[in-house]
Write an enzyme that holds these catalytic residues in place. Structure first.
Site, PDB file in Angstrom:
ATOM      1  N   ASP A  55     -10.466   3.343   1.533  1.00  0.00           N
ATOM      2  CA  ASP A  55     -10.820   2.668   2.792  1.00  0.00           C
ATOM      3  C   ASP A  55     -11.687   3.554   3.698  1.00  0.00           C
ATOM      4  O   ASP A  55     -12.695   3.109   4.238  1.00  0.00           O
ATOM      5  CB  ASP A  55      -9.553   2.262   3.557  1.00  0.00           C
ATOM      6  CG  ASP A  55      -8.960   0.958   3.031  1.00  0.00           C
ATOM      7  OD1 ASP A  55      -9.718   0.131   2.485  1.00  0.00           O
ATOM      8  OD2 ASP A  55      -7.738   0.774   3.176  1.00  0.00           O
TER       9      ASP A  55
ATOM     10  N   LYS B 231       0.810  -1.227   0.000  1.00  0.00           N
ATOM     11  CA  LYS B 231       0.000   0.000   0.000  1.00  0.00           C
ATOM     12  C   LYS B 231       0.846   1.282   0.000  1.00  0.00           C
ATOM     13  O   LYS B 231       0.431   2.291  -0.554  1.00  0.00           O
ATOM     14  CB  LYS B 231      -0.942   0.005   1.207  1.00  0.00           C
ATOM     15  CG  LYS B 231      -2.117  -0.949   1.054  1.00  0.00           C
ATOM     16  CD  LYS B 231      -3.062  -0.834   2.243  1.00  0.00           C
ATOM     17  CE  LYS B 231      -4.439  -1.335   1.866  1.00  0.00           C
ATOM     18  NZ  LYS B 231      -5.430  -1.068   2.910  1.00  0.00           N
TER      19      LYS B 231
END
Ligand code: NAP
Length: 275
Positions: free
Chosen positions: A107, A71
């Protein structure tokens, strides 16, 4: 749906990745939307990330989801980074815009949209308390502040991590303690306590702190109902688990890749599969 010469490819990359719910989730969505797209999972080692990114350009992969451990590292390999991904130093979604790779982080928006869906919670002017200050908590802080929360309190074992998370929330965010739990409209577990495995019996805070009708969300979704969530319910709180966040962060990715509205109910159904 048959694979054709025109079938477009989307993917998730990570390591490990074989357990990922994303292929089931996105393939169900592509079928429902009538798109000639297919979604695969690629197990990519950190050393192979630059090679994969180059391949994504060559193969014209339309978009890919990014999970652990890539990420952060993916940010230096793309052409453009969204403000949220830059603030969080993490991306979970890459769009291939005619050869230009753009990084996003969906997210936190998945969290905000998930609690709106499951608990009818409007983030605007809401007061939230977050237990934990890791990657999940940081995305919750950033999106909750951006989407209008009135107060964000981070309660965490290590104060340094709590300070770093709070810095993402601007003026409405502060480090707090357990005495803040009862005052929040929405309490969030963003620690792994309660997850299947050695932490299964652990609770992120004493559930007797909850007030009747208080809203409580556990980002853990394996098991679907943690002991903490069950105890919160027994105290009269309204609860939900992390599956809606999982589904809605994917909904946002679908929208970014295709430019179309995602089939939300199909995607929510796809993550509700039995454990
Ligand atoms: P992370 O980056 O490792 O952060 C974990 C956080 O939990 C840290 O703040 C850590 O505190 C705290 N913590 C860990 N063990 C603890 C303990 N024994 N006692 C007290 N605090 C403890 O993890 P993450 O990526 O944020 O993930 C956290 C949870 O969210 C996981 O269960 C994950 O599965 C879930 N999650 C769900 C979704 C979803 O879509 N539903 C998305 C992402 C994550 P310190 O700072 O003091 O170490």
């Amino acid at each position: 749906m048959a694979i054709t010469g025109g079938t477009r490819l989307a993917a998730v990359i990570g390591q490990p990745v074989r357990h990922s719910l994303s292929p089931g989730l996105f393939n169900a969505a592509f079928v429902e939307a009538g798109l000639d797209w297919v979604f695969l999972a690629f197990d990519i080692a950190p050393a192979d990330l630059p090679g994969f990114t180059a391949a994504a350009r060559t193969l014209e992969i339309e978009g890919f989801s990014v999970t652990m451990p890539h990420k952060e590292a993916i940010l230096s390999l793309v052409d453009d980074v969204s403000p949220s991904a830059a603030a969080l130093s993490a991306a979970n979604c890459i769009c291939n815009d005619a050869g230009v790779l753009r990084a996003f982080n969906t997210d936190g928006d998945g969290f905000v949209d998930g609690v709106a869906h499951d608990l009818n919670f409007d983030m605007r002017d809401g007061r939230i308390a977050i237990l934990g200050a890791g990657g999940a908590a940081r995305s919750v802080v950033e999106a909750s502040a951006r989407r209008g929360a009135a107060e964000i309190v981070v309660v965490n074992r290590s104060p340094e991590a709590a300070e770093r998370a709070v810095a993402l929330g601007g003026e409405v965010a502060r480090v707090g303690g357990l005495s803040d739990i009862a005052k929040a409209d929405l309490v969030v577990n963003a620690t792994p306590l309660g997850m299947v495995g050695e932490l299964a019996a652990e609770m992120p805070c004493d559930p007797s702190l909850f007030q009747p009708e208080q809203l409580v969300v556990d980002l853990v979704y394996a098991p679907r109902q943690t002991p903490w969530l069950a105890a919160a319910q027994a105290n009269g709180a309204k609860t939900t688990n992390g599956l809606a966040m999982l589904a809605f962060q994917a909904v946002a990715q679908f929208n970014l890749w295709t430019g179309l509205d995602a089939p939300v109910e199909t995607m929510l159904g796809a993550v509700q599969q039995p454990e």
